[in-house]
Design a protein around this motif. Structure first.
Motif, PDB file in Angstrom:
ATOM      1  N   ARG A 181      -0.143 -45.420  66.150  1.00 34.73           N
ATOM      2  CA  ARG A 181       0.748 -44.456  66.811  1.00 34.73           C
ATOM      3  C   ARG A 181       2.210 -44.849  66.623  1.00 34.73           C
ATOM      4  NH1 ARG A 181      -1.894 -41.027  70.311  1.00 34.73           N
ATOM      5  NH2 ARG A 181      -4.110 -41.499  70.524  1.00 34.73           N
ATOM      6  N   TYR A 182       2.475 -46.122  66.719  1.00 32.70           N
ATOM      7  CA  TYR A 182       3.842 -46.591  66.504  1.00 32.70           C
ATOM      8  C   TYR A 182       4.287 -46.291  65.074  1.00 32.70           C
ATOM      9  CZ  TYR A 182       7.616 -49.893  65.520  1.00 32.70           C
ATOM     10  OH  TYR A 182       8.797 -50.451  65.113  1.00 32.70           O
ATOM     11  N   LEU A 183       3.427 -46.565  64.108  1.00 33.10           N
ATOM     12  CA  LEU A 183       3.774 -46.336  62.704  1.00 33.10           C
ATOM     13  C   LEU A 183       4.007 -44.857  62.420  1.00 33.10           C
ATOM     14  CD1 LEU A 183       1.224 -48.770  60.984  1.00 33.10           C
ATOM     15  CD2 LEU A 183       3.705 -49.071  61.136  1.00 33.10           C
ATOM     16  N   PHE A 184       3.134 -44.003  62.942  1.00 33.85           N
ATOM     17  CA  PHE A 184       3.186 -42.574  62.611  1.00 33.85           C
ATOM     18  C   PHE A 184       4.276 -41.845  63.382  1.00 33.85           C
ATOM     19  CE2 PHE A 184       1.730 -38.157  62.542  1.00 33.85           C
ATOM     20  CZ  PHE A 184       1.346 -38.008  61.223  1.00 33.85           C
ATOM     21  N   ILE A 185       4.357 -42.075  64.693  1.00 35.37           N
ATOM     22  CA  ILE A 185       5.282 -41.313  65.532  1.00 35.37           C
ATOM     23  C   ILE A 185       6.676 -41.930  65.555  1.00 35.37           C
ATOM     24  CG2 ILE A 185       5.709 -40.484  67.882  1.00 35.37           C
ATOM     25  CD1 ILE A 185       2.684 -40.400  68.307  1.00 35.37           C
ATOM     26  N   ASP A 186       6.755 -43.242  65.730  1.00 29.92           N
ATOM     27  CA  ASP A 186       8.070 -43.892  65.852  1.00 29.92           C
ATOM     28  C   ASP A 186       8.713 -44.165  64.501  1.00 29.92           C
ATOM     29  OD1 ASP A 186       8.517 -44.691  68.848  1.00 29.92           O
ATOM     30  OD2 ASP A 186       6.425 -45.121  68.446  1.00 29.92           O
ATOM     31  N   ARG A 187       7.899 -44.534  63.509  1.00 34.96           N
ATOM     32  CA  ARG A 187       8.444 -44.935  62.213  1.00 34.96           C
ATOM     33  C   ARG A 187       8.233 -43.912  61.106  1.00 34.96           C
ATOM     34  NH1 ARG A 187      11.873 -47.589  64.056  1.00 34.96           N
ATOM     35  NH2 ARG A 187      11.805 -49.834  64.424  1.00 34.96           N
ATOM     36  N   ASN A 189       5.704 -43.556  59.235  1.00 37.41           N
ATOM     37  CA  ASN A 189       5.026 -44.232  58.126  1.00 37.41           C
ATOM     38  C   ASN A 189       3.585 -43.735  58.050  1.00 37.41           C
ATOM     39  OD1 ASN A 189       3.904 -45.967  56.247  1.00 37.41           O
ATOM     40  ND2 ASN A 189       4.687 -47.844  57.184  1.00 37.41           N
ATOM     41  N   ASP A 190       3.372 -42.608  57.352  1.00 38.88           N
ATOM     42  CA  ASP A 190       2.041 -41.992  57.287  1.00 38.88           C
ATOM     43  C   ASP A 190       1.036 -42.908  56.603  1.00 38.88           C
ATOM     44  OD1 ASP A 190       3.666 -40.038  58.223  1.00 38.88           O
ATOM     45  OD2 ASP A 190       2.946 -38.461  56.887  1.00 38.88           O
ATOM     46  N   GLU A 191       1.438 -43.513  55.503  1.00 38.70           N
ATOM     47  CA  GLU A 191       0.525 -44.356  54.736  1.00 38.70           C
ATOM     48  C   GLU A 191       0.126 -45.594  55.537  1.00 38.70           C
ATOM     49  OE1 GLU A 191      -1.982 -45.343  51.737  1.00 38.70           O
ATOM     50  OE2 GLU A 191      -0.842 -43.492  51.982  1.00 38.70           O
ATOM     51  N   GLY A 192       1.091 -46.235  56.187  1.00 35.04           N
ATOM     52  CA  GLY A 192       0.799 -47.399  57.002  1.00 35.04           C
ATOM     53  C   GLY A 192      -0.120 -47.056  58.163  1.00 35.04           C
ATOM     54  N   CYS A 193       0.089 -45.865  58.740  1.00 32.91           N
ATOM     55  CA  CYS A 193      -0.763 -45.407  59.841  1.00 32.91           C
ATOM     56  C   CYS A 193      -2.208 -45.243  59.376  1.00 32.91           C
ATOM     57  CB  CYS A 193      -0.223 -44.091  60.392  1.00 32.91           C
ATOM     58  SG  CYS A 193      -1.295 -43.299  61.614  1.00 32.91           S
ATOM     59  N   ARG A 194      -2.396 -44.619  58.191  1.00 30.39           N
ATOM     60  CA  ARG A 194      -3.753 -44.396  57.676  1.00 30.39           C
ATOM     61  C   ARG A 194      -4.463 -45.726  57.405  1.00 30.39           C
ATOM     62  NH1 ARG A 194      -4.662 -39.088  56.039  1.00 30.39           N
ATOM     63  NH2 ARG A 194      -2.775 -37.785  56.074  1.00 30.39           N
ATOM     64  N   LYS A 195      -3.733 -46.674  56.839  1.00 37.01           N
ATOM     65  CA  LYS A 195      -4.331 -47.985  56.553  1.00 37.01           C
ATOM     66  C   LYS A 195      -4.750 -48.683  57.853  1.00 37.01           C
ATOM     67  CE  LYS A 195      -1.962 -48.954  52.179  1.00 37.01           C
ATOM     68  NZ  LYS A 195      -0.984 -49.854  51.492  1.00 37.01           N
ATOM     69  N   ALA A 196      -3.885 -48.613  58.866  1.00 39.27           N
ATOM     70  CA  ALA A 196      -4.196 -49.246  60.155  1.00 39.27           C
ATOM     71  C   ALA A 196      -5.404 -48.581  60.804  1.00 39.27           C
ATOM     72  CB  ALA A 196      -2.979 -49.174  61.076  1.00 39.27           C
ATOM     73  N   LEU A 197      -5.486 -47.252  60.713  1.00 48.65           N
ATOM     74  CA  LEU A 197      -6.614 -46.532  61.303  1.00 48.65           C
ATOM     75  C   LEU A 197      -7.932 -46.882  60.625  1.00 48.65           C
ATOM     76  CD1 LEU A 197      -5.096 -42.974  61.929  1.00 48.65           C
ATOM     77  CD2 LEU A 197      -5.854 -44.611  63.657  1.00 48.65           C
ATOM     78  N   HIS A 201     -10.775 -48.266  62.830  1.00 51.89           N
ATOM     79  CA  HIS A 201     -11.860 -47.334  63.142  1.00 51.89           C
ATOM     80  C   HIS A 201     -12.853 -47.137  61.999  1.00 51.89           C
ATOM     81  CE1 HIS A 201      -9.686 -46.158  66.798  1.00 51.89           C
ATOM     82  NE2 HIS A 201      -8.601 -46.014  66.062  1.00 51.89           N
ATOM     83  N   GLY A 202     -12.555 -47.680  60.842  1.00 52.12           N
ATOM     84  CA  GLY A 202     -13.403 -47.399  59.700  1.00 52.12           C
ATOM     85  C   GLY A 202     -13.022 -46.074  59.055  1.00 52.12           C
ATOM     86  N   LEU A 203     -13.507 -45.822  57.868  1.00 49.92           N
ATOM     87  CA  LEU A 203     -13.140 -44.620  57.125  1.00 49.92           C
ATOM     88  C   LEU A 203     -13.611 -43.358  57.840  1.00 49.92           C
ATOM     89  CD1 LEU A 203     -11.698 -43.845  54.514  1.00 49.92           C
ATOM     90  CD2 LEU A 203     -13.922 -43.837  53.359  1.00 49.92           C
ATOM     91  N   ALA A 204     -14.817 -43.391  58.420  1.00 50.70           N
ATOM     92  CA  ALA A 204     -15.382 -42.201  59.061  1.00 50.70           C
ATOM     93  C   ALA A 204     -14.636 -41.844  60.348  1.00 50.70           C
ATOM     94  CB  ALA A 204     -16.861 -42.428  59.357  1.00 50.70           C
ATOM     95  N   GLY A 205     -14.270 -42.837  61.128  1.00 52.63           N
ATOM     96  CA  GLY A 205     -13.637 -42.560  62.412  1.00 52.63           C
ATOM     97  C   GLY A 205     -12.136 -42.379  62.355  1.00 52.63           C
ATOM     98  N   SER A 206     -11.525 -42.672  61.211  1.00 56.61           N
ATOM     99  CA  SER A 206     -10.066 -42.639  61.130  1.00 56.61           C
ATOM    100  C   SER A 206      -9.504 -41.224  61.145  1.00 56.61           C
ATOM    101  CB  SER A 206      -9.588 -43.378  59.880  1.00 56.61           C
ATOM    102  OG  SER A 206     -10.072 -42.740  58.711  1.00 56.61           O
ATOM    103  N   GLU A 207     -10.252 -40.249  60.602  1.00 60.21           N
ATOM    104  CA  GLU A 207      -9.743 -38.881  60.521  1.00 60.21           C
ATOM    105  C   GLU A 207      -9.560 -38.266  61.911  1.00 60.21           C
ATOM    106  OE1 GLU A 207      -8.551 -37.239  57.945  1.00 60.21           O
ATOM    107  OE2 GLU A 207      -8.886 -39.082  56.787  1.00 60.21           O
ATOM    108  N   GLY A 208     -10.548 -38.459  62.783  1.00 60.84           N
ATOM    109  CA  GLY A 208     -10.432 -37.922  64.134  1.00 60.84           C
ATOM    110  C   GLY A 208      -9.285 -38.550  64.899  1.00 60.84           C
ATOM    111  N   ALA A 209      -9.111 -39.858  64.729  1.00 61.47           N
ATOM    112  CA  ALA A 209      -8.003 -40.545  65.398  1.00 61.47           C
ATOM    113  C   ALA A 209      -6.658 -40.051  64.875  1.00 61.47           C
ATOM    114  CB  ALA A 209      -8.135 -42.054  65.201  1.00 61.47           C
ATOM    115  N   LEU A 210      -6.586 -39.779  63.560  1.00 63.57           N
ATOM    116  CA  LEU A 210      -5.341 -39.303  62.965  1.00 63.57           C
ATOM    117  C   LEU A 210      -4.972 -37.919  63.498  1.00 63.57           C
ATOM    118  CD1 LEU A 210      -3.038 -39.754  60.956  1.00 63.57           C
ATOM    119  CD2 LEU A 210      -4.504 -38.779  59.166  1.00 63.57           C
TER     120      LEU A 210
END
Length: 461
Positions: A181-187, A189-197, A201-210
């Protein structure tokens, strides 16, 4: 504590070849004790600011909590060397740095855990701060036993053990991901957010969190990280701010510190030998740790509101029962044992809800741009309340004796009523859903704003 109490006196004699006055020694010892609270207050301000500039954890030596370990290492070094250097000034500075470290950690760590956790596990993960805080308390109590580091010659080493968690964090934290959330909203940084997710959460769970994070960001378009005074002036989050102020003040003013103050007297009255009382005290700490673990298991099942309101209700009952058993100590040999039972019941009730859920609610009641400021406000209130109760409680005891727990009964029961009446359940809800629910409940409760604010002021004071 008795060893460190003698240290300023002996140091003064060696340095100035004269005895320090009783008032001077009291002032010096009070400074050593209270400077930790001042450090905590400073740490809250530093923590909320650095969490926006450096991130929650971050990369190598960048994140706030990584940087925070510098305070812990320096504090351990100064306190450990104070006896060998014959300088109580080093002990004071070390305690100040230790307080700063605690203030930063208790501000940033719950924020980080709440932001990285899946919605369904946010409460359980948020309890991590409370669980490991109680583990630290029990560890300190155990290491302070005479068989380990509780002897006069070992107290500098006991104080220096604060560096152990710091070294562990320096070793492991660089491998932790930054808050998505810090990477995506404050910074941005879409790519960094996806990597952290993906890492969290794993590849399957990252989309819902995003998608959840994107929805929150869309709702915050045009908003920047708020300052505490901006949050206090914003009427749209007035009830959230009132809630965190009330809960954090009550966390220190609910009587749990007073209960620990009475433990030695209660244990002595129940017939426990004086040299065995430290072991009984370890038992109370272990009970608090156990209930923190239990709360972590129940928080996603029963919800936040049930646990924290139930905890304050049980603490209110314990305050009444404890007052009665203390007043009747000499009526029957049964009452000292009932007092011991009340001590453990009170500590268990605190750990079951108020001890851990308070930080979870501070995280959940605010969106991304408001959260650091909210933690600065909540942390400042918490540390100021801690300082206030430490300053005033001795006078309350002198004036009211064991009837002082009637004051804490009023605090606990008032907070329980407020929680039941004003705070919505936040279990399994996104930050955006919680904000919307608070806004809708706010419209219903706006008819009584003056009464609620009066309730807050009376409880905090």
């Amino acid at each position: 504590l008795s060893f460190t109490l003698l240290f300023p006196h002996t140091t003064w004699m060696q340095r100035y070849q004269s005895n320090i006055s009783e008032n001077g020694l009291t002032l010096l010892w009070s400074t050593i004790v209270s400077i930790f609270t001042l450090g905590g207050l400073v740490g809250v301000s530093i923590g909320s600011t650095l969490s926006v500039k450096l991130g929650r954890y971050g990369g190598m030596m960048r994140g706030t909590l990584l940087t925070n370990n510098c305070f812990s290492v320096m504090a351990a070094l100064l306190m450990g060397l104070s006896a060998f250097a014959g300088s109580f000034e080093l002990l004071i500075i070390g305690r100040l740095l230790c307080g700063i470290n605690a203030g930063v950690a208790l501000c940033v760590e719950p924020m980080y855990l709440g932001e990285i956790a899946p919605t369904a596990l946010r409460g359980a993960m948020g309890m991590g701060t409370s669980i490991f805080l109680t583990v630290g308390i029990v560890s300190g109590q155990v290491m302070g036993l005479e068989e380990i580091l509780g002897r006069e010659e070992y107290w500098p080493f006991l104080l220096a053990t604060t560096c152990i968690p710091a070294f562990l964090q320096l070793l492991f934290l660089p491998w932790f991901p930054e808050s998505p959330r810090y990477l995506f909203i404050d910074r941005g940084n879409d790519e960094g957010c996806r990597k952290a997710l993906v890492q969290l959460h794993g590849l399957a769970g990252s989309e819902g969190a995003l998608k959840d994070i994107q929805a929150e960001k869309n709702n915050l378009v045009g908003f920047k990280a708020r300052k505490p005074w901006e949050l206090l002036a914003d009427r749209s989050v007035r009830w959230q701010v009132i809630t965190i102020i009330l809960l954090n003040a009550a966390q220190q003013l609910n009587g749990v510190n007073a209960m620990y103050f009475y433990t030695q007297y209660v244990f002595q009255q129940s017939g426990i030998p004086t040299d065995k009382i430290p072991y009984a005290t370890v038992g109370t700490g272990a009970c608090e740790c156990l209930t923190a673990l239990t709360c972590g298991l129940l928080v996603e099942c029963l919800g936040r509101k049930v646990l924290i309101a139930g905890g304050y209700i049980l603490m209110s009952v314990c305050c009444i029962l404890f007052t009665l058993t203390l007043a009747l100590q000499h009526v029957s040999p049964v009452f000292p044992y009932l007092s011991v039972a009340c001590v453990f019941a009170f500590v268990l009730s605190f750990g079951l809800g108020p001890g851990g859920v308070t930080n979870i609610l501070t995280t959940e009641l605010f969106t991304q741009t408001s959260r650091p400021a909210a933690f600065m406000i909540a942390g400042s209130v918490n540390w100021l309340s801690f300082f206030f109760i430490g300053l005033v409680f001795p006078f309350i005891v002198i004036g009211l004796q064991h009837y002082c727990f009637l004051v804490f009964f009023v605090v606990c029961s008032t907070v329980a009523i407020y929680i039941l009446a004003a705070i919505p359940e936040t279990k399994n809800k996104s930050f955006l859903e919680i904000q919307n629910e608070f806004q809708s409940s706010k419209k219903k409760t706006d008819v009584l704003p003056d009464e609620a604010e009066a309730l807050l002021v009376s409880t905090s004071l």
